[in-house]
Design a protein around this motif. Structure first.
Motif, short mmCIF file in Angstrom:
data_model
loop_
_atom_site.label_atom_id
_atom_site.label_comp_id
_atom_site.label_asym_id
_atom_site.label_seq_id
_atom_site.Cartn_x
_atom_site.Cartn_y
_atom_site.Cartn_z
N GLY A 99 -23.09 42.88 8.15
CA GLY A 99 -24.31 43.58 7.85
C GLY A 99 -24.64 43.55 6.35
O GLY A 99 -24.16 42.73 5.61
N VAL A 143 -23.25 39.21 11.85
CA VAL A 143 -23.57 40.45 11.18
C VAL A 143 -22.41 41.46 11.33
O VAL A 143 -22.27 42.39 10.55
CB VAL A 143 -24.91 40.98 11.71
CG1 VAL A 143 -24.77 41.52 13.11
CG2 VAL A 143 -25.56 41.96 10.80
N CYS A 152 -28.33 46.24 9.02
CA CYS A 152 -28.94 45.49 7.91
C CYS A 152 -30.42 45.81 7.86
O CYS A 152 -31.05 46.03 8.89
CB CYS A 152 -28.73 43.99 8.11
SG CYS A 152 -29.34 43.03 6.71
N TYR A 202 -30.87 33.51 12.01
CA TYR A 202 -29.60 32.89 12.41
C TYR A 202 -28.48 33.92 12.53
O TYR A 202 -27.36 33.57 12.90
CB TYR A 202 -29.19 31.81 11.38
CG TYR A 202 -29.28 32.27 9.94
CD1 TYR A 202 -28.33 33.12 9.40
CD2 TYR A 202 -30.33 31.86 9.12
CE1 TYR A 202 -28.42 33.58 8.10
CE2 TYR A 202 -30.42 32.29 7.81
CZ TYR A 202 -29.47 33.15 7.31
OH TYR A 202 -29.57 33.60 6.02
N CYS A 203 -28.75 35.16 12.18
CA CYS A 203 -27.68 36.17 12.08
C CYS A 203 -27.92 37.36 12.99
O CYS A 203 -27.00 37.82 13.66
CB CYS A 203 -27.59 36.62 10.63
SG CYS A 203 -26.39 37.93 10.32
N MET A 204 -29.12 37.85 13.00
CA MET A 204 -29.42 39.17 13.59
C MET A 204 -30.46 39.07 14.69
O MET A 204 -31.49 38.43 14.48
CB MET A 204 -30.10 39.96 12.48
CG MET A 204 -29.59 41.21 11.91
SD MET A 204 -28.76 42.35 12.83
CE MET A 204 -28.63 43.59 11.60
N ASN A 206 -27.51 40.83 0.42
CA ASN A 206 -28.82 40.18 0.39
C ASN A 206 -29.60 40.60 -0.86
O ASN A 206 -30.72 40.16 -1.07
CB ASN A 206 -29.63 40.49 1.67
CG ASN A 206 -29.94 41.97 1.84
OD1 ASN A 206 -30.04 42.74 0.88
ND2 ASN A 206 -30.12 42.39 3.10
N TYR A 227 -32.49 43.59 6.78
CA TYR A 227 -33.14 42.31 7.07
C TYR A 227 -32.77 41.87 8.48
O TYR A 227 -31.86 42.42 9.09
CB TYR A 227 -32.72 41.25 6.04
CG TYR A 227 -33.35 41.40 4.66
CD1 TYR A 227 -34.20 42.46 4.35
CD2 TYR A 227 -33.10 40.46 3.67
CE1 TYR A 227 -34.76 42.58 3.09
CE2 TYR A 227 -33.67 40.58 2.40
CZ TYR A 227 -34.50 41.65 2.12
OH TYR A 227 -35.06 41.77 0.87
N ARG A 228 -33.43 40.84 8.94
CA ARG A 228 -33.19 40.33 10.30
C ARG A 228 -33.22 38.80 10.27
O ARG A 228 -34.03 38.19 10.99
CB ARG A 228 -34.31 40.83 11.24
CG ARG A 228 -34.39 42.32 11.45
CD ARG A 228 -33.39 42.77 12.52
NE ARG A 228 -33.51 44.17 12.81
CZ ARG A 228 -32.92 45.14 12.11
NH1 ARG A 228 -32.19 44.85 11.05
NH2 ARG A 228 -33.07 46.40 12.45
N CYS A 229 -32.38 38.20 9.45
CA CYS A 229 -32.39 36.74 9.36
C CYS A 229 -32.18 36.14 10.75
O CYS A 229 -31.27 36.57 11.48
CB CYS A 229 -31.29 36.26 8.42
SG CYS A 229 -31.40 37.04 6.81
#
Ligand code: SAM
Ligand code: SF4
Length: 333
Positions: free
Chosen positions: A72, A329, A24, A30-32, A101, A26-28
């Motif tokens: 992802g 992810v 991904c 809560y996810c990544m 996203n 992005y690197r939110c």
């Protein structure tokens, strides 16, 4: 007559969420993890589009009618529209949806729609550029909003916004998201943080309960929220119409288990693991038999047998998040 996949709890499985990548842009939080999931992942571990399509074909021949392409971030994988066109041709596949996203959606929406994507869920956790950048560790809100407008323009329908509500981070924007949804004519779904993978578990201290979200929205709109049930696309969301409008809002509180009894889905990871429940470890490796030359009939039988492992309910409180593929992810939400 079409075949159908039925699990031991008499649930018909007609929906597969396919993760085309666990990478991904992005690197939110809560996810990544900050460094990504497999920063040096081996390319050959991931299924090719042909391999993914072969598994999807087996599912469709077994009665699956709906595929959601997720990750992802699915739009970081090259030529996604070509893959969509490839599976669109399968007789019996009625619906191809996308979770994204939206960072690259302005560029890709038209090709994806022409290829066969009808619907999209778009993640937006904040409407404030600096905060959005913080939550996603580098995301660009302007690009995302341009992606939303493009998706609306090319006719993806319905589009839904997904906002993960986090106490002390973005919970003051619940009302603003409702207003944005009304302005765009788009349904907004508010998601409680879920304890999946180390990143998700770490965010549970910011958990913000769905009932509180609903109370806030009700106060904001000043009218009743009328329960709206029965749409086939609802999944785990509890949905409501804002009285006197066409606008729907939904809340997803996965931890409560309220939707397990009607669960109709399984998940395929980008490495070919079939995950039978979002909150349990049960899974079956499809990549190894695929690469060892399994026949179409045997592949279908493997999938039929896999359904016997589908658990009745999730138990998010159990320690399943340490298992290698147990990150959001990888599971695709
Ligand atoms: N990258 C795409 C996106 O963000 O929409 C698709 C994949 S993402 C894993 C799918 C959904 O899972 C997103 O709506 C995201 O907000 C949600 N999600 C990821 N981790 C979560 C967590 N720990 N709790 C709740 N929702 C989560
Ligand atoms: Fe990427 Fe979606 Fe996970 Fe955010 S939620 S890090 S956008 S996969």
């Amino acid at each position: 007559m079409r075949k159908s996949l039925i699990d031991p709890f008499n649930r018909t499985i007609d929906y597969v969420r396919v993760s085309v990548t666990d990478k991904c842009n992005y690197r939110c939080g809560y996810c990544m993890p900050e460094q990504g999931v497999h920063p040096d992942g081996v390319h050959s571990e991931y299924l090719s589009y042909d391999e993914l399509a072969r598994i999807i074909k087996a599912f469709v021949d077994l009665g699956v009618a709906k595929i959601r392409i997720t990750g992802g971030e699915p739009l970081v994988r090259k030529n996604l529209a070509g893959f969509v066109a490839q599976i669109k041709a399968f007789d019996g596949l009625e619906d191809i949806a996308l979770s994204t996203n939206a960072h690259y959606l302005e560029r890709e929406a038209e090709a994806l729609t022409l290829a066969g994507v009808t619907r999209a869920n778009i993640s937006i956790d904040s409407l404030r550029p600096a905060r959005f950048k913080n939550i996603t560790r580098g995301g660009d809100l302007e690009k995302v909003l341009a992606g939303v407008d493009k998706a609306l323009e090319v006719g993806m329908k319905p589009i839904k916004f997904n906002m993960v509500v986090m106490k002390g981070t973005n919970d003051d924007e619940i009302e603003a998201m409702v207003d944005y949804g009304i302005q765009k004519g788009v349904e907004v779904r508010f998601i409680e943080t879920m304890p999946i993978g180390p990143a998700g578990v770490g965010m549970m201290e910011q958990h913000y309960p769905a009932d509180k979200i609903l109370a806030r929205i009700k106060k904001h709109v000043g009218v009743d929220l009328i329960p709206s049930t029965g749409k086939s696309h609802d999944g785990p969301a509890r949905n409501f119409i804002i009285a006197g409008t066409d606008t729907r809002i939904g809340v997803i509180s996965a931890v409560s288990q309220h939707f397990c009894a009607t669960c109709n889905r399984v998940r395929l990871t980008a490495k070919g693991i079939l995950a039978l429940c979002l909150g349990q470890a049960d899974s079956v490796d499809l990549r190894t038999p695929l690469r060892n030359g399994i026949t179409d009939e045997a592949l279908q039988q493997l999938i039929v047998d896999a359904m016997l492992k589908k658990p009745e309910k999730h138990f998010f409180n159990e320690n399943v998040h340490n298992i290698e593929f147990r990150q959001m992810v990888q599971l695709g939400g």
